[in-house]
Write an enzyme that holds these catalytic residues in place. Structure first.
Site, PDB file in Angstrom:
ATOM      1  N   VAL A  59      -2.666  -4.745  18.596  1.00 21.75           N
ATOM      2  CA  VAL A  59      -4.027  -4.697  18.047  1.00 21.75           C
ATOM      3  C   VAL A  59      -4.068  -5.157  16.586  1.00 21.75           C
ATOM      4  O   VAL A  59      -4.851  -6.035  16.208  1.00 21.75           O
ATOM      5  CB  VAL A  59      -4.591  -3.254  18.131  1.00 21.75           C
ATOM      6  CG1 VAL A  59      -5.968  -3.173  17.512  1.00 21.75           C
ATOM      7  CG2 VAL A  59      -4.629  -2.800  19.564  1.00 21.75           C
ATOM      8  N   ASN A  79       5.384 -13.409  19.900  1.00 22.99           N
ATOM      9  CA  ASN A  79       5.484 -12.121  20.608  1.00 22.99           C
ATOM     10  C   ASN A  79       6.487 -12.293  21.729  1.00 22.99           C
ATOM     11  O   ASN A  79       6.589 -13.354  22.327  1.00 22.99           O
ATOM     12  CB  ASN A  79       4.135 -11.679  21.186  1.00 22.99           C
ATOM     13  CG  ASN A  79       4.084 -10.166  21.332  1.00 22.99           C
ATOM     14  OD1 ASN A  79       3.628  -9.482  20.424  1.00 22.99           O
ATOM     15  ND2 ASN A  79       4.589  -9.637  22.422  1.00 22.99           N
ATOM     16  N   SER A 178      -4.057  -0.743   5.593  1.00 23.89           N
ATOM     17  CA  SER A 178      -4.977   0.266   6.128  1.00 23.89           C
ATOM     18  C   SER A 178      -6.324  -0.328   6.495  1.00 23.89           C
ATOM     19  O   SER A 178      -6.790  -1.276   5.876  1.00 23.89           O
ATOM     20  CB  SER A 178      -5.206   1.374   5.098  1.00 23.89           C
ATOM     21  OG  SER A 178      -6.138   2.301   5.626  1.00 23.89           O
ATOM     22  N   GLY A 179      -6.922   0.277   7.521  1.00 23.88           N
ATOM     23  CA  GLY A 179      -8.278  -0.130   7.904  1.00 23.88           C
ATOM     24  C   GLY A 179      -8.459  -0.255   9.398  1.00 23.88           C
ATOM     25  O   GLY A 179      -9.551  -0.602   9.853  1.00 23.88           O
ATOM     26  N   LYS A 233       1.133   4.076   0.923  1.00 24.36           N
ATOM     27  CA  LYS A 233       0.384   4.051   2.196  1.00 24.36           C
ATOM     28  C   LYS A 233       0.596   5.372   2.946  1.00 24.36           C
ATOM     29  O   LYS A 233      -0.337   5.918   3.563  1.00 24.36           O
ATOM     30  CB  LYS A 233       0.833   2.861   3.060  1.00 24.36           C
ATOM     31  CG  LYS A 233       0.260   2.870   4.483  1.00 24.36           C
ATOM     32  CD  LYS A 233      -1.257   2.828   4.464  1.00 24.36           C
ATOM     33  CE  LYS A 233      -1.969   2.659   5.778  1.00 24.36           C
ATOM     34  NZ  LYS A 233      -1.555   3.269   6.972  1.00 24.36           N
ATOM     35  N   HIS A 236      -1.640   7.838   1.461  1.00 26.36           N
ATOM     36  CA  HIS A 236      -3.001   7.516   1.939  1.00 26.36           C
ATOM     37  C   HIS A 236      -3.221   8.217   3.278  1.00 26.36           C
ATOM     38  O   HIS A 236      -4.238   8.871   3.513  1.00 26.36           O
ATOM     39  CB  HIS A 236      -3.158   5.995   2.086  1.00 26.36           C
ATOM     40  CG  HIS A 236      -4.343   5.575   2.907  1.00 26.36           C
ATOM     41  ND1 HIS A 236      -4.362   5.655   4.293  1.00 26.36           N
ATOM     42  CD2 HIS A 236      -5.561   5.101   2.564  1.00 26.36           C
ATOM     43  CE1 HIS A 236      -5.541   5.251   4.737  1.00 26.36           C
ATOM     44  NE2 HIS A 236      -6.284   4.898   3.710  1.00 26.36           N
ATOM     45  N   ASN A 237      -2.241   8.092   4.159  1.00 27.54           N
ATOM     46  CA  ASN A 237      -2.381   8.708   5.481  1.00 27.54           C
ATOM     47  C   ASN A 237      -2.372  10.230   5.404  1.00 27.54           C
ATOM     48  O   ASN A 237      -3.087  10.900   6.150  1.00 27.54           O
ATOM     49  CB  ASN A 237      -1.266   8.227   6.417  1.00 27.54           C
ATOM     50  CG  ASN A 237      -1.521   6.811   6.914  1.00 27.54           C
ATOM     51  OD1 ASN A 237      -2.274   6.063   6.300  1.00 27.54           O
ATOM     52  ND2 ASN A 237      -0.916   6.443   8.011  1.00 27.54           N
ATOM     53  N   GLU A 240      -5.660  11.150   4.469  1.00 27.64           N
ATOM     54  CA  GLU A 240      -6.483  10.887   5.672  1.00 27.64           C
ATOM     55  C   GLU A 240      -6.397  12.072   6.655  1.00 27.64           C
ATOM     56  O   GLU A 240      -7.419  12.531   7.178  1.00 27.64           O
ATOM     57  CB  GLU A 240      -5.958   9.590   6.327  1.00 27.64           C
ATOM     58  CG  GLU A 240      -6.502   9.248   7.701  1.00 27.64           C
ATOM     59  CD  GLU A 240      -5.766   8.035   8.293  1.00 27.64           C
ATOM     60  OE1 GLU A 240      -5.761   6.955   7.677  1.00 27.64           O
ATOM     61  OE2 GLU A 240      -5.182   8.173   9.391  1.00 27.64           O
TER      62      GLU A 240
HETATM   63  C1  6PG Z   1      -4.915   3.296   8.522  1.00 26.28           C
HETATM   64  C2  6PG Z   1      -4.495   4.400   9.431  1.00 26.28           C
HETATM   65  C3  6PG Z   1      -3.508   3.890  10.403  1.00 26.28           C
HETATM   66  C4  6PG Z   1      -3.310   4.839  11.569  1.00 26.28           C
HETATM   67  C5  6PG Z   1      -2.115   5.709  11.403  1.00 26.28           C
HETATM   68  C6  6PG Z   1      -2.288   7.198  11.460  1.00 26.28           C
HETATM   69  O1  6PG Z   1      -4.749   3.486   7.335  1.00 26.28           O
HETATM   70  O2  6PG Z   1      -5.410   2.278   9.013  1.00 26.28           O
HETATM   71  O3  6PG Z   1      -3.911   5.450   8.709  1.00 26.28           O
HETATM   72  O4  6PG Z   1      -2.345   3.539   9.733  1.00 26.28           O
HETATM   73  O5  6PG Z   1      -4.415   5.465  11.993  1.00 26.28           O
HETATM   74  O6  6PG Z   1      -1.284   5.266  12.397  1.00 26.28           O
HETATM   75  O7  6PG Z   1      -2.010   7.600  12.715  1.00 26.28           O
HETATM   76  P1  6PG Z   1      -1.663   9.006  13.308  1.00 26.28           P
HETATM   77  O8  6PG Z   1      -2.895   9.824  13.165  1.00 26.28           O
HETATM   78  O9  6PG Z   1      -1.398   8.626  14.735  1.00 26.28           O
HETATM   79  O10 6PG Z   1      -0.459   9.556  12.647  1.00 26.28           O
END
Ligand code: 6PG
Length: 513
Positions: A59, A79, A178-179, A233, A236-237, A240
């Protein structure tokens, strides 16, 4: 011919002798005839190499590839063709503009199709797959080639790979992207780290495909060496995770009193204020989606999975000794959610004292604003500490700016932090923020009381409040911990009536009993 300036031929010679012929581009011997030169150039153009290569048409890989093509950058993609990936490449090539893209299933031909130095982006799952692809690439790469890992790799793996490839003069970068799918397609936020010289050569491409901030500046920056980009990053997560958990906790309490459309409406109203964020916006939408006249949300199992970055953030914070209780609480909330069977077996009917919570929507809103501030504070503090520890010298303001668009945690709060951090990197030295926290803390207390009286768990909200109370308590009970440590292990303690750097110990046994 100039009268006041000349250069002796030998000086000119020395310049030619030290001239480094660039590895890229087409090199021509200008003693050939113009006709011959034109014919060489024409032939070269006919076998024009791609400027950029992407490995992995999942994706994220294929969305980034479409984004690259949209910017008219000649692209090669690779791929493997096995198992459930058999058709990934052909499906992508079917969708893409064939004039600009070449697809490969042979690593050798893929690498050969790229202009030198090659610029290759890996968009593959973090972990063993990255090492496997690097091993497969190895025989075909040359010195000065640039390899970019755009996945969610652990920053320590990125450092290891960077160091190993640097020995072969391959420039390795770990770039957090990210995004999600839409970000990759229309402009993600990117956090780059690793080989600086490599970044300088891919900067133009990354800037072209990135999201742009409110001033039109690309949301991509070189942040620091080896694993720095992936570290940022990862945090960031982590932020998140806690932002998502806060919304889930709000949902658990609001749904006791409000219908889904009403909660959605409330979130939309908030989204028009300083609370606005991408995650709030999508949550408002999710609450309205129906399938056969039933809310889809009610048909989704309440077991939240995770791929690792949240837990890694918590681990990194523990290693650095930085309290990041909201990220830990949010990771643990997901772990707890996975214990579905246990939860169902142990589930209790609300006890007689438990009541449907009274909800004052202003209290809820204030509590949410408070917890988000703590979450962002904790996350940025991890980065500040790691930056100091590793000599990265990252700018928190620049990181916040990167997160103002394209990424999952983009929000009005992050945009305001990009400005605030310019004046003060530690938000607790920012009087406006501290005053705001003091003004809002009572609402969190009320929200938690209401939730606890109704047996509703609020791990992220309560960890925010606990953190804040502890952080704003000048004299804590840690003196007792020190006494206990000294009692059983003579670990020593500092004294209030002496230089705090000195260590004292007491023979506690005479006091026994
Ligand atoms: C982003 C997201 C992306 C993804 C992660 C988190 O910044 O685009 O953080 O990297 O959603 O894989 O995933 P999990 O919730 O599965 O740990």
């Amino acid at each position: 011919e100039r009268s006041d300036h000349y250069m002796e031929p030998k000086m000119l010679r020395s310049q030619f002798d030290t001239l480094e012929i660039p590895a890229y581009g087409l090199h021509l011997n200008i003693s050939c005839t113009p006709e011959k030169l034109v014919s060489i150039i024409t032939k070269y153009h006919m076998m024009q190499k791609s400027e950029f290569g992407i490995i992995g048409m999942g994706v994220m890989g294929r969305s980034l590839a479409l984004n690259v093509l949209d910017k008219n950058i000649p692209l090669s993609v690779y791929n493997r063709v096995d198992g459930n990936e058999a058709y990934l490449l052909s499906e992508f090539l079917g969708k893409a503009d064939a004039k600009q893209v070449s697809g490969f299933t042979s690593m050798e031909k893929f690498v050969d199709s790229l202009a030198i130095p090659r610029k290759i982006l890996l968009m593959i799952p973090a972990g063993a797959a990255v090492d496997a692809v690097l091993t497969a690439l190895d025989p075909y790469l040359s010195e000065n080639d640039i390899v970019i890992d755009g996945g969610n790799s652990h920053y320590c793996d990125t450092k290891r790979r960077h160091d190993a490839l640097a020995k072969k003069n391959i420039r390795f970068l770990g770039v957090g992207i990210s995004g999600g799918e839409q970000g990759a397609l229309h402009g993600p936020s990117m956090m780059a780290g690793g080989a600086r010289e490599g970044y300088d050569q891919i900067k133009r491409i990354l800037e072209a495909i990135s999201a742009k901030d409110a001033h039109g500046t690309p949301c991509v920056t070189y942040l620091g060496p080896d694993g720095c980009g992936h570290f940022v990053k990862m945090i960031h997560n982590g932020i998140e995770y806690a932002e998502m958990q806060l919304l889930a906790e709000l949902f658990s309490i609001l749904k006791q009193r409000l219908s889904y459309p009403k909660i959605s409406k409330l979130f939309r109203e908030w989204n028009a204020t300083e609370l606005s964020s991408f995650l709030l916006e999508i949550t408002a939408t999710i609450l309205t989606v129906k399938e056969d006249n039933h809310y889809l949300l009610d048909r989704i199992l309440d077991t939240a999975s995770s791929k690792g970055t949240g837990a890694w953030s918590a681990e990194a914070a523990l290693e650095l000794g930085v309290p990041a209780s909201m990220i830990s609480a949010s990771v643990e909330a997901r772990f707890l959610s996975m214990l579905k069977e246990k939860r169902v077996n142990a589930s209790q009917k609300p006890d007689s004292a438990a009541v449907t919570p009274e909800i004052d929507l202003d209290v809820v809103k204030n509590a949410y604003a408070f917890a988000r501030l703590i979450n962002h504070y904790q996350g940025f503090e991890i980065i500040r500490s790691a930056s100091g520890e590793n000599d990265w010298h990252v700018s928190l303001s620049e990181i916040a700016r990167l997160w103002t668009n394209g990424c999952i945690i983009r929000s009005a709060l992050v945009s305001s932090l990009a400005d605030r951090f310019k004046k003060n990197e530690d938000l607790m030295n920012d009087e406006t923020i501290v005053r705001q926290m003091v003004r809002l803390e009572g609402s969190v207390r009320k929200l938690i009381n209401a939730a606890f009286n109704s047996r509703i768990a609020l791990p992220a909200f309560s960890s925010a409040l606990n953190y804040w109370y502890a952080l704003t308590t000048g004299n804590s009970s840690a003196n007792l911990i020190q006494a206990q440590r000294d009692y059983f292990g003579a670990h020593g303690y500092g004294r209030t009536d002496s230089d705090p750097g000195l260590s004292f110990t007491t023979d506690w046994s005479p006091h026994h009993g």
